[in-house]
Design an enzyme around this catalytic site. Structure first.
Site, PDB file in Angstrom:
ATOM      1  N   ASP A  13       0.922  -1.118  -0.114  1.00 61.19           N
ATOM      2  CA  ASP A  13      -0.015   0.135  -0.316  1.00 61.19           C
ATOM      3  C   ASP A  13       1.072   1.051   0.078  1.00 61.19           C
ATOM      4  O   ASP A  13       1.618   0.943   0.140  1.00 61.19           O
ATOM      5  CB  ASP A  13      -1.203   0.326   0.915  1.00 61.19           C
ATOM      6  CG  ASP A  13      -2.227   0.890   1.586  1.00 61.19           C
ATOM      7  OD1 ASP A  13      -2.091   1.659   0.361  1.00 61.19           O
ATOM      8  OD2 ASP A  13      -3.073   1.126   1.928  1.00 61.19           O
ATOM      9  N   ASP A  31       2.857   2.687  -4.963  1.00 65.21           N
ATOM     10  CA  ASP A  31       1.577   3.604  -5.254  1.00 65.21           C
ATOM     11  C   ASP A  31       1.446   3.338  -7.314  1.00 65.21           C
ATOM     12  O   ASP A  31       2.133   2.870  -7.309  1.00 65.21           O
ATOM     13  CB  ASP A  31       2.622   4.548  -5.164  1.00 65.21           C
ATOM     14  CG  ASP A  31       1.752   6.383  -5.862  1.00 65.21           C
ATOM     15  OD1 ASP A  31       0.693   5.403  -6.151  1.00 65.21           O
ATOM     16  OD2 ASP A  31       2.482   7.271  -6.249  1.00 65.21           O
ATOM     17  N   TYR A 120     -15.531   7.401  -8.814  1.00 63.55           N
ATOM     18  CA  TYR A 120     -15.721   6.348  -8.078  1.00 63.55           C
ATOM     19  C   TYR A 120     -16.232   4.452  -9.253  1.00 63.55           C
ATOM     20  O   TYR A 120     -14.944   4.049  -9.442  1.00 63.55           O
ATOM     21  CB  TYR A 120     -16.223   6.097  -6.960  1.00 63.55           C
ATOM     22  CG  TYR A 120     -16.229   4.814  -6.173  1.00 63.55           C
ATOM     23  CD1 TYR A 120     -15.057   3.815  -6.401  1.00 63.55           C
ATOM     24  CD2 TYR A 120     -16.548   4.124  -5.520  1.00 63.55           C
ATOM     25  CE1 TYR A 120     -14.370   2.677  -5.655  1.00 63.55           C
ATOM     26  CE2 TYR A 120     -17.153   2.574  -5.569  1.00 63.55           C
ATOM     27  CZ  TYR A 120     -16.098   1.616  -5.361  1.00 63.55           C
ATOM     28  OH  TYR A 120     -15.949   1.131  -4.646  1.00 63.55           O
ATOM     29  N   LYS A 124     -14.638   2.573 -12.159  1.00 66.93           N
ATOM     30  CA  LYS A 124     -14.738   0.869 -11.832  1.00 66.93           C
ATOM     31  C   LYS A 124     -15.330   0.253 -13.054  1.00 66.93           C
ATOM     32  O   LYS A 124     -14.632  -0.793 -13.213  1.00 66.93           O
ATOM     33  CB  LYS A 124     -15.250   1.154 -10.369  1.00 66.93           C
ATOM     34  CG  LYS A 124     -14.962   0.832  -9.054  1.00 66.93           C
ATOM     35  CD  LYS A 124     -13.847   0.037  -8.914  1.00 66.93           C
ATOM     36  CE  LYS A 124     -12.739   0.277  -7.703  1.00 66.93           C
ATOM     37  NZ  LYS A 124     -12.375  -0.661  -6.851  1.00 66.93           N
TER      38      LYS A 124
HETATM   39  C1  VAH Z   1     -18.378   3.164  -0.941  1.00 67.33           C
HETATM   40  N1  VAH Z   1     -17.796   1.064   0.075  1.00 67.33           N
HETATM   41  O1  VAH Z   1     -19.349   3.605  -0.719  1.00 67.33           O
HETATM   42  C2  VAH Z   1     -17.838   2.152  -1.874  1.00 67.33           C
HETATM   43  C3  VAH Z   1     -19.352   0.998  -2.260  1.00 67.33           C
HETATM   44  C4  VAH Z   1     -20.558   0.638  -1.671  1.00 67.33           C
HETATM   45  C5  VAH Z   1     -20.523   1.119  -2.769  1.00 67.33           C
HETATM   46  O2  VAH Z   1     -17.682   0.155  -3.427  1.00 67.33           O
HETATM   47  O3  VAH Z   1     -17.990   3.593  -1.956  1.00 67.33           O
END
Ligand code: VAH
Length: 300
Positions: A13, A31, A120, A124
């Site tokens: 990490d 990293d 995010y 992904k």
């Molecule tokens: C988030 N725990 O809250 C993460 C997840 C359920 C979504 O990947 O961003």
């Protein structure tokens, strides 16, 4: 779990070795935004399989979208490239229910349109697609699960599902917790030991049994109120209230309330072991131990 199954395991990490890391787990600074650092570590260790978990979660990702892109998007590309260049046989990736966007009929299956609204979720989705590309193009054995909100006795950081673990942590620490969501918010959740087992079992499944690279997995889908009730039943005297934060509530409202995981069940025998009540019983002693080590609790 991998150590217990007799594998040689190395952790890495940008952060230092975590306090609770098991003995027998060598730790390396890494990293993922730095391809040279990944290459050097892969040359040194020649891993057969890599579990790529590094990411900024949804709430932090919305505060710092550029950093989320660098870690989640460029980081995943860097790890895939290093796997290709260094002959890593298998890459296991953690995707998420955040790849989904609003308006999907419940329960949400694996192959629905992916229209996430967060950085995010966007990174992904791209990680899933890139991984599948590296499988088809270069033969890297890429496999991934879409995790629900994971709940464990560790201090959470930057997720929108953090209200769930915080009910346990702050309930035990302070006797009260004000959740940042509406009580009727409902998303898929999972107790961490089930999540870890899912990764290890997916990694071990014969590839010929897999009909795809990326799988929905599910355990239970409680409302926030149902989690609060479970905590308050187990810990009489604890008070959990709700004060929705519009930013985080909007993210929650964009996610599915339940997943269809029948393909994971069929292809590699996925089955969760814990429901909400089972998780609450198991978590409370674990959270007590966590708070002995971190009496200050978590930022929320
Ligand atoms: C988030 N725990 O809250 C993460 C997840 C359920 C979504 O990947 O961003």
């Amino acid at each position: 779990m991998l150590l217990a199954r007799g594998h040689e395991v190395h952790g890495s990490d940008v952060n230092p070795r975590p306090a609770g890391a098991p003995e027998g787990l060598p730790w390396h600074h890494l990293d993922v935004t730095d391809p040279a650092e990944i290459a050097a570590l892969f040359r040194e260790l020649t891993p057969g399989a890599v579990f790529h978990l590094a990411a900024l979660l949804s709430a932090t990702g919305e505060s710092r979208p550029q950093v989320a892109y660098a870690v989640n998007q460029t980081g995943t590309f860097n790890v895939l490239e290093a796997c290709r260049e260094h002959g890593v046989r298998q890459l296991v990736f953690t995707s998420t229910i955040a790849v989904f966007g609003p308006g999907l009929a419940s329960p949400v299956g694996d192959d629905v349109p992916l229209r996430p609204t967060t950085m995010y979720g966007i990174t992904k989705v791209a990680g899933e697609l890139l991984g599948d590309y590296y499988f088809r193009r270069y033969g890297v054995d890429f496999r991934a699960v879409r995790f629900p909100g994971l709940i464990s006795a560790t201090l959470p950081g930057g997720g929108t599902s953090d209200y769930a673990p915080l009910m346990y942590i702050e309930g035990l620490r302070a006797g009260r917790y004000e959740a940042f969501c509406r009580p009727d918010s409902r998303i898929p959740m999972m107790y961490m030991p089930d999540g870890i087992r899912a990764l290890v079992e997916l990694a071990a499944a014969p590839r010929e049994r897999l009909s795809r690279s990326v799988y929905n997995i599910a355990a239970f889908s409680p409302t926030a109120q149902e989690i609060a009730d479970s905590v308050m039943r187990a810990l009489p005297g604890v008070s959990i209230t709700f004060e929705p934060d519009p930013r985080r509530q909007a993210i929650l409202d964009s996610w599915p309330d339940a997943l269809d995981d029948s393909l994971a069940r069929r292809d590699w025998g996925w089955r969760p072991e814990h429901d909400l009540e089972g998780m609450t019983a198991a978590l409370i002693p674990e959270v007590r131990a966590l708070l002995r080590a971190h009496p200050e609790g978590a930022a929320h």
